[in-house]
Motif scaffolding. Structure first.
Motif, PDB file in Angstrom:
ATOM      1  N   SER A 111       0.862  -1.173   0.000  1.00 17.30           N
ATOM      2  CA  SER A 111       0.000   0.000   0.000  1.00 17.30           C
ATOM      3  C   SER A 111       0.899   1.223   0.000  1.00 17.30           C
ATOM      4  CB  SER A 111      -0.905   0.004   1.233  1.00 17.30           C
ATOM      5  OG  SER A 111      -1.551   1.254   1.382  1.00 17.30           O
ATOM      6  N   TRP A 112       0.561   2.202  -0.838  1.00 22.60           N
ATOM      7  CA  TRP A 112       1.398   3.389  -0.933  1.00 22.60           C
ATOM      8  C   TRP A 112       1.523   4.107   0.402  1.00 22.60           C
ATOM      9  CZ3 TRP A 112      -1.252   5.221  -6.066  1.00 22.60           C
ATOM     10  CH2 TRP A 112      -0.714   4.495  -7.139  1.00 22.60           C
ATOM     11  N   GLY A 113       0.437   4.246   1.129  1.00 20.23           N
ATOM     12  CA  GLY A 113       0.480   4.917   2.416  1.00 20.23           C
ATOM     13  C   GLY A 113       1.350   4.178   3.423  1.00 20.23           C
ATOM     14  N   ALA A 114       1.200   2.859   3.489  1.00 20.34           N
ATOM     15  CA  ALA A 114       2.007   2.061   4.411  1.00 20.34           C
ATOM     16  C   ALA A 114       3.481   2.107   4.018  1.00 20.34           C
ATOM     17  CB  ALA A 114       1.505   0.620   4.418  1.00 20.34           C
ATOM     18  N   MET A 115       3.769   2.155   2.723  1.00 19.96           N
ATOM     19  CA  MET A 115       5.155   2.264   2.270  1.00 19.96           C
ATOM     20  C   MET A 115       5.772   3.592   2.712  1.00 19.96           C
ATOM     21  SD  MET A 115       4.697   0.672  -1.564  1.00 19.96           S
ATOM     22  CE  MET A 115       6.377   1.068  -2.096  1.00 19.96           C
ATOM     23  N   LEU A 116       4.984   4.656   2.631  1.00 19.41           N
ATOM     24  CA  LEU A 116       5.463   5.954   3.116  1.00 19.41           C
ATOM     25  C   LEU A 116       5.762   5.904   4.610  1.00 19.41           C
ATOM     26  CD1 LEU A 116       3.206   8.592   1.316  1.00 19.41           C
ATOM     27  CD2 LEU A 116       5.702   8.513   1.274  1.00 19.41           C
ATOM     28  N   ALA A 117       4.874   5.281   5.360  1.00 20.56           N
ATOM     29  CA  ALA A 117       5.043   5.222   6.806  1.00 20.56           C
ATOM     30  C   ALA A 117       6.289   4.428   7.196  1.00 20.56           C
ATOM     31  CB  ALA A 117       3.805   4.608   7.444  1.00 20.56           C
ATOM     32  N   SER A 118       6.515   3.295   6.529  1.00 22.80           N
ATOM     33  CA  SER A 118       7.677   2.475   6.868  1.00 22.80           C
ATOM     34  C   SER A 118       8.981   3.106   6.397  1.00 22.80           C
ATOM     35  CB  SER A 118       7.524   1.070   6.269  1.00 22.80           C
ATOM     36  OG  SER A 118       7.463   1.138   4.844  1.00 22.80           O
ATOM     37  N   GLY A 119       8.899   3.892   5.310  1.00 23.47           N
ATOM     38  CA  GLY A 119      10.108   4.503   4.774  1.00 23.47           C
ATOM     39  C   GLY A 119      10.580   5.734   5.518  1.00 23.47           C
ATOM     40  N   LYS A 120       9.674   6.381   6.266  1.00 16.84           N
ATOM     41  CA  LYS A 120      10.061   7.633   6.940  1.00 16.84           C
ATOM     42  C   LYS A 120      11.125   7.410   8.007  1.00 16.84           C
ATOM     43  CE  LYS A 120       6.588   7.500  10.615  1.00 16.84           C
ATOM     44  NZ  LYS A 120       5.469   8.195  11.268  1.00 16.84           N
ATOM     45  N   ALA A 121      11.187   6.216   8.595  1.00 16.24           N
ATOM     46  CA  ALA A 121      12.163   5.942   9.647  1.00 16.24           C
ATOM     47  C   ALA A 121      13.577   5.808   9.100  1.00 16.24           C
ATOM     48  CB  ALA A 121      11.764   4.680  10.405  1.00 16.24           C
ATOM     49  N   PHE A 122      13.682   5.620   7.787  1.00 15.82           N
ATOM     50  CA  PHE A 122      15.003   5.391   7.192  1.00 15.82           C
ATOM     51  C   PHE A 122      15.367   6.471   6.180  1.00 15.82           C
ATOM     52  CE2 PHE A 122      12.930   1.383   8.216  1.00 15.82           C
ATOM     53  CZ  PHE A 122      13.847   0.789   9.073  1.00 15.82           C
ATOM     54  N   VAL A 123      14.681   7.626   6.259  1.00 16.74           N
ATOM     55  CA  VAL A 123      14.872   8.644   5.244  1.00 16.74           C
ATOM     56  C   VAL A 123      16.281   9.219   5.281  1.00 16.74           C
ATOM     57  CG1 VAL A 123      14.052  10.568   6.680  1.00 16.74           C
ATOM     58  CG2 VAL A 123      13.765  10.664   4.203  1.00 16.74           C
ATOM     59  N   GLU A 124      16.946   9.188   6.430  1.00 17.59           N
ATOM     60  CA  GLU A 124      18.316   9.692   6.509  1.00 17.59           C
ATOM     61  C   GLU A 124      19.312   8.732   5.880  1.00 17.59           C
ATOM     62  OE1 GLU A 124      19.225  10.608  10.524  1.00 17.59           O
ATOM     63  OE2 GLU A 124      17.787  12.262  10.668  1.00 17.59           O
ATOM     64  N   ILE A 125      18.924   7.474   5.751  1.00 18.81           N
ATOM     65  CA  ILE A 125      19.791   6.481   5.128  1.00 18.81           C
ATOM     66  C   ILE A 125      19.509   6.372   3.639  1.00 18.81           C
ATOM     67  CG2 ILE A 125      20.500   4.059   5.157  1.00 18.81           C
ATOM     68  CD1 ILE A 125      19.628   3.956   8.081  1.00 18.81           C
ATOM     69  N   SER A 126      18.224   6.317   3.290  1.00 21.30           N
ATOM     70  CA  SER A 126      17.814   6.206   1.886  1.00 21.30           C
ATOM     71  C   SER A 126      16.458   6.880   1.711  1.00 21.30           C
ATOM     72  CB  SER A 126      17.728   4.730   1.472  1.00 21.30           C
ATOM     73  OG  SER A 126      17.228   4.606   0.148  1.00 21.30           O
ATOM     74  N   ILE A 127      16.356   7.752   0.719  1.00 20.38           N
ATOM     75  CA  ILE A 127      15.090   8.459   0.480  1.00 20.38           C
ATOM     76  C   ILE A 127      14.148   7.654  -0.398  1.00 20.38           C
ATOM     77  CG2 ILE A 127      16.216  10.697   0.697  1.00 20.38           C
ATOM     78  CD1 ILE A 127      15.984  10.920  -2.393  1.00 20.38           C
ATOM     79  N   TRP A 128      14.636   6.605  -1.031  1.00 16.66           N
ATOM     80  CA  TRP A 128      13.837   5.898  -2.031  1.00 16.66           C
ATOM     81  C   TRP A 128      12.591   5.217  -1.469  1.00 16.66           C
ATOM     82  CZ3 TRP A 128      14.889   7.415  -6.678  1.00 16.66           C
ATOM     83  CH2 TRP A 128      16.166   7.911  -6.954  1.00 16.66           C
ATOM     84  N   PRO A 129      12.638   4.590  -0.291  1.00 20.09           N
ATOM     85  CA  PRO A 129      11.406   3.969   0.234  1.00 20.09           C
ATOM     86  C   PRO A 129      10.279   4.958   0.474  1.00 20.09           C
ATOM     87  CG  PRO A 129      13.321   3.071   1.352  1.00 20.09           C
ATOM     88  CD  PRO A 129      13.811   4.236   0.528  1.00 20.09           C
ATOM     89  N   SER A 130      10.599   6.231   0.685  1.00 20.29           N
ATOM     90  CA  SER A 130       9.556   7.249   0.851  1.00 20.29           C
ATOM     91  C   SER A 130       9.266   7.982  -0.444  1.00 20.29           C
ATOM     92  CB  SER A 130       9.972   8.264   1.926  1.00 20.29           C
ATOM     93  OG  SER A 130      10.089   7.655   3.183  1.00 20.29           O
ATOM     94  N   LEU A 131      10.304   8.198  -1.250  1.00 19.21           N
ATOM     95  CA  LEU A 131      10.137   8.971  -2.481  1.00 19.21           C
ATOM     96  C   LEU A 131       9.280   8.238  -3.508  1.00 19.21           C
ATOM     97  CD1 LEU A 131      10.891  11.481  -4.147  1.00 19.21           C
ATOM     98  CD2 LEU A 131      12.916  10.226  -4.934  1.00 19.21           C
ATOM     99  N   VAL A 132       9.523   6.943  -3.685  1.00 17.96           N
ATOM    100  CA  VAL A 132       8.822   6.189  -4.729  1.00 17.96           C
ATOM    101  C   VAL A 132       7.311   6.151  -4.508  1.00 17.96           C
ATOM    102  CG1 VAL A 132       8.559   3.908  -5.785  1.00 17.96           C
ATOM    103  CG2 VAL A 132      10.842   4.831  -5.369  1.00 17.96           C
ATOM    104  N   PRO A 133       6.802   5.739  -3.347  1.00 18.10           N
ATOM    105  CA  PRO A 133       5.341   5.764  -3.167  1.00 18.10           C
ATOM    106  C   PRO A 133       4.770   7.171  -3.181  1.00 18.10           C
ATOM    107  CG  PRO A 133       6.433   5.224  -1.109  1.00 18.10           C
ATOM    108  CD  PRO A 133       7.480   5.169  -2.172  1.00 18.10           C
ATOM    109  N   GLY A 134       5.533   8.155  -2.686  1.00 19.59           N
ATOM    110  CA  GLY A 134       5.050   9.534  -2.718  1.00 19.59           C
ATOM    111  C   GLY A 134       4.861  10.033  -4.138  1.00 19.59           C
ATOM    112  N   VAL A 135       5.796   9.716  -5.014  1.00 20.04           N
ATOM    113  CA  VAL A 135       5.677  10.107  -6.422  1.00 20.04           C
ATOM    114  C   VAL A 135       4.521   9.375  -7.086  1.00 20.04           C
ATOM    115  CG1 VAL A 135       6.832  10.017  -8.667  1.00 20.04           C
ATOM    116  CG2 VAL A 135       8.108  10.771  -6.654  1.00 20.04           C
TER     117      VAL A 135
END
Length: 304
Positions: free
Chosen positions: A252-276
């Motif tokens: 789910s795009w929303g769940a992917m955003l939520a799980s990716g926010k904890a690692f945004v300092e390491i990699s932006i891709w888990p948050s950037l891809v579902p957001g786009v």
């Protein structure tokens, strides 16, 4: 004495139907020409078609199983994972494609149910007025009194996080909008001469509402459907972000955003891809809705 005979014009009705079909075909061609001229609307329609095809053909176009984990965690785009991977080593491209399936399935189901229920209630309220109108629209006012996301949160929190409860919550949220649009159209159309003529010849109320009023109210309803689909995707993603949407390991795009926010300092891709993905899909539906609204405007159609 010879009784005079009367010739019955048996061809009048077929000719009338033929003319009506001809006018309808001409109107459809005019509408299609206006849509073709709107390049922005065509771009929006193309986005919607691409996202819909990706969702429908997800098992065929996704390179990997969206739940399959690997040792490539939080990787940037590379030859193995074209859009990178998340914290569990799952392919972001595959999860985004299956996320499109989740978002569109929920959104289309929600808007279809909300439109059917809301339009029916709105037509009845606008046609009968009086007590029926007061009962239906006061109930719609109660639903409108709650912020959209807050009402959806309350329903999902009360019933649980199953996908059926998510759909039910969103249907309740979107019913009042369709009810108001249908009611406004019904109030206007109920005073038209063709409706009064139908009443004069003894047509049933249900026949008048669904045969004469509903077809003439489809233009604003169709525009609202496209706009509501975009908004439903945003609300579904918001609930998924808060943990009240489709539950893991489903994509789910929303769940992917939520799980990716904890690692945004390491990699932006888990948050950037579902957001786009959310941004592009919502943009496509909004552009298509604007083009549809312009093409259904009688003033523009008369210029086609």
């Amino acid at each position: 004495m010879t009784t005079p005979t009367m010739t019955i014009p048996t061809q009048r009705k077929p000719l009338r139907l033929k003319r009506m079909r001809k006018r309808s075909a001409q109107a459809e061609r005019s509408l299609f020409r206006i849509l073709l001229r709107d390049k922005v609307g065509l771009a929006g329609g193309l986005i919607v078609v691409v996202v819909a095809l990706a969702a429908v053909l997800a098992p065929l176009v996704a390179p990997y199983d969206p739940t399959a984990m690997s040792e490539w965690r939080l990787s940037s785009p590379n030859s193995v994972f074209l859009l990178g991977s998340d914290e569990a080593g799952r392919d972001l491209l595959s999860r985004s494609i299956y996320g499109a399936r989740t978002s569109l399935t929920v959104s289309i189901t929600v808007i279809a149910c909300a439109a059917i229920i809301g339009v029916t209630l709105g037509l009845l309220a606008g046609y009968y007025r009086g007590l029926v109108d007061n009962i239906i629209m006061r109930f719609m006012d109660v639903l409108f009194a709650f912020p959209t996301l807050l009402l959806a949160l309350a329903v999902v929190a009360a019933l649980g996080t199953a996908i059926e409860n998510l759909i039910l919550a969103l249907v309740i949220v979107f019913i009042p909008t369709f009810a108001r649009i249908a009611r406004s159209a019904a109030i206007t159309l109920a005073q038209e001469p063709f409706v009064e003529s139908a009443r004069a010849i003894g047509a049933r109320d249900s026949y008048i509402v669904f045969r004469y009023i509903l077809p003439n109210a489809l233009a604003p309803i169709a525009v609202q459907v496209t706009i509501s689909l975009a908004y439903a995707i945003l609300v579904e993603a918001s609930l998924g972000y808060l943990g009240l949407g489709v539950q893991p390991p489903a994509a789910s795009w929303g769940a992917m955003l939520a799980s990716g926010k904890a690692f945004v300092e390491i990699s932006i891709w888990p948050s950037l891809v579902p957001g786009v993905c959310i941004f592009i899909t919502v943009l496509g539906f909004n552009l298509l809705g604007d083009a549809l609204r312009d093409s259904l405007d009688p003033r523009l159609r008369s210029q086609a």
